[in-house]
Design an enzyme around this catalytic site. Structure first.
Site, PDB file in Angstrom:
ATOM      1  N   ASN A  10      41.552  65.715  -0.787  1.00 37.43           N
ATOM      2  CA  ASN A  10      40.578  64.933  -1.548  1.00 37.43           C
ATOM      3  C   ASN A  10      39.479  64.507  -0.576  1.00 37.43           C
ATOM      4  O   ASN A  10      39.698  63.635   0.253  1.00 37.43           O
ATOM      5  CB  ASN A  10      41.280  63.713  -2.157  1.00 37.43           C
ATOM      6  CG  ASN A  10      40.315  62.763  -2.853  1.00 37.43           C
ATOM      7  OD1 ASN A  10      39.147  63.089  -3.036  1.00 37.43           O
ATOM      8  ND2 ASN A  10      40.823  61.600  -3.237  1.00 37.43           N
ATOM      9  N   LYS A  12      36.859  62.953  -1.291  1.00 33.04           N
ATOM     10  CA  LYS A  12      36.218  61.700  -1.722  1.00 33.04           C
ATOM     11  C   LYS A  12      34.694  61.869  -1.641  1.00 33.04           C
ATOM     12  O   LYS A  12      34.185  62.959  -1.896  1.00 33.04           O
ATOM     13  CB  LYS A  12      36.745  60.534  -0.892  1.00 33.04           C
ATOM     14  CG  LYS A  12      38.284  60.473  -0.902  1.00 33.04           C
ATOM     15  CD  LYS A  12      38.857  59.232  -0.314  1.00 33.04           C
ATOM     16  CE  LYS A  12      40.373  59.298  -0.410  1.00 33.04           C
ATOM     17  NZ  LYS A  12      41.032  58.085   0.074  1.00 33.04           N
ATOM     18  N   HIS A  94      42.543  58.053  -9.550  1.00 31.31           N
ATOM     19  CA  HIS A  94      42.717  57.640  -8.152  1.00 31.31           C
ATOM     20  C   HIS A  94      42.499  56.129  -8.056  1.00 31.31           C
ATOM     21  O   HIS A  94      41.683  55.560  -8.772  1.00 31.31           O
ATOM     22  CB  HIS A  94      41.703  58.385  -7.276  1.00 31.31           C
ATOM     23  CG  HIS A  94      41.982  58.233  -5.816  1.00 31.31           C
ATOM     24  ND1 HIS A  94      41.664  57.084  -5.130  1.00 31.31           N
ATOM     25  CD2 HIS A  94      42.584  59.053  -4.930  1.00 31.31           C
ATOM     26  CE1 HIS A  94      42.049  57.224  -3.862  1.00 31.31           C
ATOM     27  NE2 HIS A  94      42.619  58.410  -3.720  1.00 31.31           N
ATOM     28  N   GLU A 164      50.388  57.349  -4.573  1.00 33.38           N
ATOM     29  CA  GLU A 164      49.572  56.900  -3.447  1.00 33.38           C
ATOM     30  C   GLU A 164      49.612  55.367  -3.382  1.00 33.38           C
ATOM     31  O   GLU A 164      48.862  54.700  -4.120  1.00 33.38           O
ATOM     32  CB  GLU A 164      48.120  57.359  -3.618  1.00 33.38           C
ATOM     33  CG  GLU A 164      47.953  58.852  -3.714  1.00 33.38           C
ATOM     34  CD  GLU A 164      46.547  59.295  -3.316  1.00 33.38           C
ATOM     35  OE1 GLU A 164      46.447  60.113  -2.407  1.00 33.38           O
ATOM     36  OE2 GLU A 164      45.569  58.797  -3.897  1.00 33.38           O
TER      37      GLU A 164
END
Ligand code: 13P
Length: 250
Positions: A10, A12, A94, A164
């Site tokens: 990821n 981001k 997320h 996560e």
């Protein structure tokens, strides 16, 4: 059914055109990985990344999508648009989006259905805050997020779940292996209860400060089928080390 193994990066809000060289280097270093490999760059890089690594074993994904297919939603991107750009997966819910954009389990559930409508695999993220862990609420929190964020109809082919812990993201802090095992075993049991044999095959990723130096021990934990990697996915050498650790895992 056993879950397939997946190393997912990821990026981001990191990455400019010049950074495509990293993913090209990764593709060259890992021409036929024994596990699935995915990079989720910012939306601006999805199409150029797909072009740059065409024919490689690396899949490309988005980091969010809107719940509807098109319309008056300035600044948003639909699942169909991600697929049209070449994405095959999309990260949803997320913790940074749950915080920055007030996303809820209900909105993540709708986005998951939108992803499936565009034939994208939904990577649904859940995880507790430090305060919730300290209060002994971890399993209640992740159990609630799992139940609320996943629609009916999850299969091993259309859904991935990423655990996560919020306090482990970008901090260098990692839960103990026992703490990871406790959550992953719990999530697997919940997935099997709700989705039967398909639930047994849904990949369960761990995410939060995964690096080449801790990947082997994390991938040795029961019901950890791979990782969702932030910072260490930006450099081919680091992410390559994580891919190799997953290939070594039983
Ligand atoms: P880090 O690997 O940088 O801790 O980020 C994890 C993450 O949030 C992946 O989605």
């Amino acid at each position: 059914m056993t879950a397939r193994k997946l190393a997912a990066g990821n990026w981001k809000m990191n990455g400019l055109a010049a950074d495509l060289a990293e993913v090209e280097a990764l593709a060259k270093a890992h021409p036929s990985p024994a596990v699935d490999v995915l990079i989720c760059p910012p939306a601006t890089l999805i199409a150029p990344m797909c072009t740059r690594i065409a024919g490689s074993a690396i899949a490309v994904g988005g980091q969010d999508c809107h719940a509807v297919e098109k319309g008056a939603h300035t600044g948003d991107i639909s699942a169909q648009m991600l697929a049209d750009a070449g994405a095959t997966n999309v990260i949803l819910g997320h913790s940074e989006r749950r915080t920055d954009h007030y996303e809820t389990d209900a909105s993540v559930r709708l986005k998951t259905q939108a992803a499936w409508s565009a034939d994208l695999v939904a990577i649904v993220c859940i995880g507790e805050t430090l305060g919730e862990r300290e209060d002994g609420e971890t399993l209640d929190i992740v159990g609630g997020q799992l139940a609320g964020s996943l629609p009916d109809g999850c299969t091993a082919a259309n859904t991935v779940v990423a655990y996560e812990p919020v306090w482990a993201i970008g901090t260098g802090k990692v839960p103990t292996l026992d703490q990871i095992a406790e959550v992953h075993d719990f999530l697997r049991a919940r997935l099997e209860e709700r989705f039967g044999a398909e639930g047994a095959g849904i990949p369960l990723l761990y995410g939060g400060s995964v690096k080449p130096s801790n990947a082997d021990e994390i991938f040795g934990v029961s019901n950890v089928d791979g990782a969702l990697v932030g910072g260490a996915s930006l450099k081919a050498a680091d992410f390559g080390g994580i891919i190799e650790a997953l290939e070594r895992a039983e």
